[in-house]
Design a protein around this motif. Sequence first.
Motif, PDB file in Angstrom:
ATOM      1  N   SER A 248       0.822  -1.214   0.000  1.00  0.00           N
ATOM      2  CA  SER A 248       0.000   0.000   0.000  1.00  0.00           C
ATOM      3  C   SER A 248       0.854   1.261   0.000  1.00  0.00           C
ATOM      4  O   SER A 248       0.445   2.297  -0.543  1.00  0.00           O
ATOM      5  CB  SER A 248      -0.925   0.002   1.220  1.00  0.00           C
ATOM      6  OG  SER A 248      -0.171   0.121   2.414  1.00  0.00           O
ATOM      7  N   GLN A 249       2.045   1.186   0.578  1.00  0.00           N
ATOM      8  CA  GLN A 249       2.917   2.352   0.648  1.00  0.00           C
ATOM      9  C   GLN A 249       3.772   2.514  -0.603  1.00  0.00           C
ATOM     10  O   GLN A 249       4.007   3.637  -1.065  1.00  0.00           O
ATOM     11  CB  GLN A 249       3.829   2.242   1.882  1.00  0.00           C
ATOM     12  CG  GLN A 249       3.085   2.276   3.200  1.00  0.00           C
ATOM     13  CD  GLN A 249       2.394   3.599   3.441  1.00  0.00           C
ATOM     14  OE1 GLN A 249       2.942   4.662   3.210  1.00  0.00           O
ATOM     15  NE2 GLN A 249       1.153   3.533   3.907  1.00  0.00           N
ATOM     16  N   PRO A 252       2.173   2.158  -5.344  1.00  0.00           N
ATOM     17  CA  PRO A 252       1.946   3.375  -6.135  1.00  0.00           C
ATOM     18  C   PRO A 252       3.241   4.117  -6.471  1.00  0.00           C
ATOM     19  O   PRO A 252       3.361   4.710  -7.549  1.00  0.00           O
ATOM     20  CB  PRO A 252       1.044   4.226  -5.227  1.00  0.00           C
ATOM     21  CG  PRO A 252       0.382   3.249  -4.315  1.00  0.00           C
ATOM     22  CD  PRO A 252       1.404   2.191  -4.078  1.00  0.00           C
ATOM     23  N   LEU A 253       4.223   4.066  -5.554  1.00  0.00           N
ATOM     24  CA  LEU A 253       5.473   4.783  -5.792  1.00  0.00           C
ATOM     25  C   LEU A 253       6.355   4.085  -6.814  1.00  0.00           C
ATOM     26  O   LEU A 253       7.257   4.721  -7.374  1.00  0.00           O
ATOM     27  CB  LEU A 253       6.230   4.946  -4.472  1.00  0.00           C
ATOM     28  CG  LEU A 253       5.542   5.804  -3.416  1.00  0.00           C
ATOM     29  CD1 LEU A 253       6.418   5.904  -2.173  1.00  0.00           C
ATOM     30  CD2 LEU A 253       5.237   7.197  -3.950  1.00  0.00           C
ATOM     31  N   SER A 406      -1.870   9.044  -5.530  1.00  0.00           N
ATOM     32  CA  SER A 406      -2.457   7.731  -5.228  1.00  0.00           C
ATOM     33  C   SER A 406      -2.101   7.269  -3.821  1.00  0.00           C
ATOM     34  O   SER A 406      -2.913   6.625  -3.154  1.00  0.00           O
ATOM     35  CB  SER A 406      -1.981   6.702  -6.259  1.00  0.00           C
ATOM     36  OG  SER A 406      -0.576   6.529  -6.184  1.00  0.00           O
ATOM     37  N   ARG A 407      -0.902   7.568  -3.359  1.00  0.00           N
ATOM     38  CA  ARG A 407      -0.501   7.164  -2.010  1.00  0.00           C
ATOM     39  C   ARG A 407      -1.421   7.807  -0.966  1.00  0.00           C
ATOM     40  O   ARG A 407      -1.820   7.172   0.019  1.00  0.00           O
ATOM     41  CB  ARG A 407       0.962   7.557  -1.769  1.00  0.00           C
ATOM     42  CG  ARG A 407       1.594   6.900  -0.568  1.00  0.00           C
ATOM     43  CD  ARG A 407       3.116   7.063  -0.645  1.00  0.00           C
ATOM     44  NE  ARG A 407       3.771   6.410   0.500  1.00  0.00           N
ATOM     45  CZ  ARG A 407       4.143   7.044   1.597  1.00  0.00           C
ATOM     46  NH1 ARG A 407       3.931   8.340   1.705  1.00  0.00           N
ATOM     47  NH2 ARG A 407       4.730   6.395   2.568  1.00  0.00           N
ATOM     48  N   TRP A 408      -1.756   9.066  -1.204  1.00  0.00           N
ATOM     49  CA  TRP A 408      -2.676   9.767  -0.306  1.00  0.00           C
ATOM     50  C   TRP A 408      -4.084   9.183  -0.416  1.00  0.00           C
ATOM     51  O   TRP A 408      -4.795   9.049   0.592  1.00  0.00           O
ATOM     52  CB  TRP A 408      -2.673  11.262  -0.645  1.00  0.00           C
ATOM     53  CG  TRP A 408      -3.659  12.060   0.142  1.00  0.00           C
ATOM     54  CD1 TRP A 408      -3.542  12.525   1.418  1.00  0.00           C
ATOM     55  CD2 TRP A 408      -4.954  12.502  -0.306  1.00  0.00           C
ATOM     56  NE1 TRP A 408      -4.654  13.225   1.790  1.00  0.00           N
ATOM     57  CE2 TRP A 408      -5.543  13.227   0.753  1.00  0.00           C
ATOM     58  CE3 TRP A 408      -5.653  12.361  -1.502  1.00  0.00           C
ATOM     59  CZ2 TRP A 408      -6.802  13.801   0.643  1.00  0.00           C
ATOM     60  CZ3 TRP A 408      -6.908  12.925  -1.605  1.00  0.00           C
ATOM     61  CH2 TRP A 408      -7.469  13.639  -0.539  1.00  0.00           C
ATOM     62  N   LYS A 411      -4.340   5.969   1.532  1.00  0.00           N
ATOM     63  CA  LYS A 411      -4.285   6.195   2.972  1.00  0.00           C
ATOM     64  C   LYS A 411      -5.567   6.799   3.501  1.00  0.00           C
ATOM     65  O   LYS A 411      -6.049   6.434   4.585  1.00  0.00           O
ATOM     66  CB  LYS A 411      -3.098   7.107   3.295  1.00  0.00           C
ATOM     67  CG  LYS A 411      -2.859   7.303   4.782  1.00  0.00           C
ATOM     68  CD  LYS A 411      -1.613   8.136   5.033  1.00  0.00           C
ATOM     69  CE  LYS A 411      -1.347   8.308   6.515  1.00  0.00           C
ATOM     70  NZ  LYS A 411      -0.137   9.120   6.790  1.00  0.00           N
ATOM     71  N   SER A 475      -1.442   4.144 -11.883  1.00  0.00           N
ATOM     72  CA  SER A 475      -1.272   4.644 -10.513  1.00  0.00           C
ATOM     73  C   SER A 475      -2.270   4.049  -9.526  1.00  0.00           C
ATOM     74  O   SER A 475      -1.969   3.976  -8.328  1.00  0.00           O
ATOM     75  CB  SER A 475      -1.403   6.174 -10.504  1.00  0.00           C
ATOM     76  OG  SER A 475      -2.670   6.577 -10.986  1.00  0.00           O
ATOM     77  N   THR A 567      -2.867  -0.656   5.577  1.00  0.00           N
ATOM     78  CA  THR A 567      -2.108   0.335   6.333  1.00  0.00           C
ATOM     79  C   THR A 567      -1.278  -0.284   7.441  1.00  0.00           C
ATOM     80  O   THR A 567      -0.604   0.418   8.178  1.00  0.00           O
ATOM     81  CB  THR A 567      -3.070   1.361   6.961  1.00  0.00           C
ATOM     82  OG1 THR A 567      -3.973   0.681   7.838  1.00  0.00           O
ATOM     83  CG2 THR A 567      -3.840   2.094   5.893  1.00  0.00           C
TER      84      THR A 567
END
Length: 579
Positions: A248-249, A252-253, A406-408, A411, A475, A567
């Motif tokens: 999840s972290q 996307p990165l 996308s990371r935001w 979350k 993304s 998360t």
Amino acid sequence: MASVLASKPVMGGIKLQRQAKLPMPVVAPRVAVAAGARVTPKGGLGDLAGRRFAPKPVEKKVLAPAPQAAASDAPAPEPKKFLGFEPLTWAKILPLGAMFFCILFNYTILRDTKDVLVVTAPGSGAEIIPFLKTWVNLPMAIGFTVLYSWLSNRLTSEALFYTCIIPFILFFGSFAALLYPMRDALHPTEFCKELLATAGPRFAGPIAILRNWTFCLFYVMAELWGSVVVSVLFWGFANQITTVEEASQFYPLFGLGANVALIFSGQAVKYFSQVRATLPPGVDGWGVSLNGLMGMVVIGGLLITGIYFSLQRLVVPKIKTLREGKKKKSKAKMTVGESFAFLAQSSYIRDMATLVVAYGISINLVEVTWKGKLKAQFPNPNDYSSFMGEFSTATGTVTFTMMILSRWIFKQFGWGVAALITPIMLLVTGLLFFTLVLAGDTVKPTLASFGLTPLYAAVLVGAAQNVFSKSSKYSLFDPCKEMAYIPLDDEVKTKGKAAIDVICNPLGKSGGALIQQFMIIGLGSLAASTPYLGAILCVIIVAWINAAASLSKQFTALQEETGMYITGEKPKTADKPAQ
């Protein structure tokens, strides 16, 4: 009385010793008395201080190691974290990001090259693409999936990776060095000309595939690179060594670096397009271009293999050591037929398959129509290729921004919301494109005031639709899909992924192509079928949204069952049943 008289001097002696700050051995008798040692009046104070309690310090030295033994049993300190993650996490994520960079760098070059190569081939055109996707790409994808399932029962995961990726590297290298220079000897040009004259123009598409079979083979191998190397090999390996929280972290990165590759590869395609334009008439521009582009693809493939090899040697053993305590129930290997039957019975896998097929159909309904407009606007292959290079650069830039957002999104809103953004984005932009195509003549005066023709405006809107659709896919859609695999059983994960990504992906594209073929044959032209294609797009995306909502519920339940959350902590919604 004797014992009392004997004890008083001892206490007085201790008081004097404290005032004079005498050495610690004199205090030892006080400790012994307090501990309840036997004290007799025989010998008096001298016997008490000297003879009777002399062995006590030795006992202290024997008992002293006890606290040290307890200290050795204390748990080892946790490893230092960098930016909130342990070193092992970074040892996984950074090489995976480099692999993804190289894979998408190659994929962008192959994707842009295959279209130009096939569309501009002798006796060919844009109409060949639906036939390729339906009658060549889909059967080869099904054949690969059967072979992959068979090999997965016989090879280790590392050997399976090398067995799949090395043939791609060899093919693309040999295509530029051997197949393309020998195309005149390999292509049955005269036979296909006679066959076309006999069969008529209705069969121009299938005959063009036979006439330019090496180019079509390149097209299919480039398509399979996206399905096999990107979806099955990379994401399958990433899912094996990462946790849901890490995914999840960082999933996307991954696209941040990958879309930098998209920008660079798009500029590389544009550069070689300009090189072809500046060559003298007697020089084969495509030969020069393909040598440079395929050389970069081969180097990228070798880098991917090298990074994977190093991860297998340096990182994977550490992960296996950490997971040794978590024993999993051994399961018998399923045959190919049993695998597909099992996967078909799983609503979880069916929903994932629906997502992939719906995306393939939706993007194909818009993309093929857009490529037809693109060829009409840029009939010259150099101009066509240059535009595709700029298109890839724009896709990389927009996707880079979407990756940060996308990371935001993951979350703040979770998996379910993130999975719905791509179909909604595709629906809105697709309807705008079809509306412009249908109402081109109506808005022609308005477009003329901006220096645009309806054709060029349709090309630009279609390009924007593809850019935003692909950026949301890279993304959000792809990370959502890959996260959904992680809690599954290893065999279901491996074979389900192969079935979904290798079969369902081309099945969706072929489904979109079949719909267009039937509509064109039934209504006479692509323009006449455009309103119906827009309506079909709406139906497909509604089914996509329903499958995403269903999968979101099952994914949440599976997270609760396995204890693996996006998360890293149990979401608030999962706490409600327990209250």
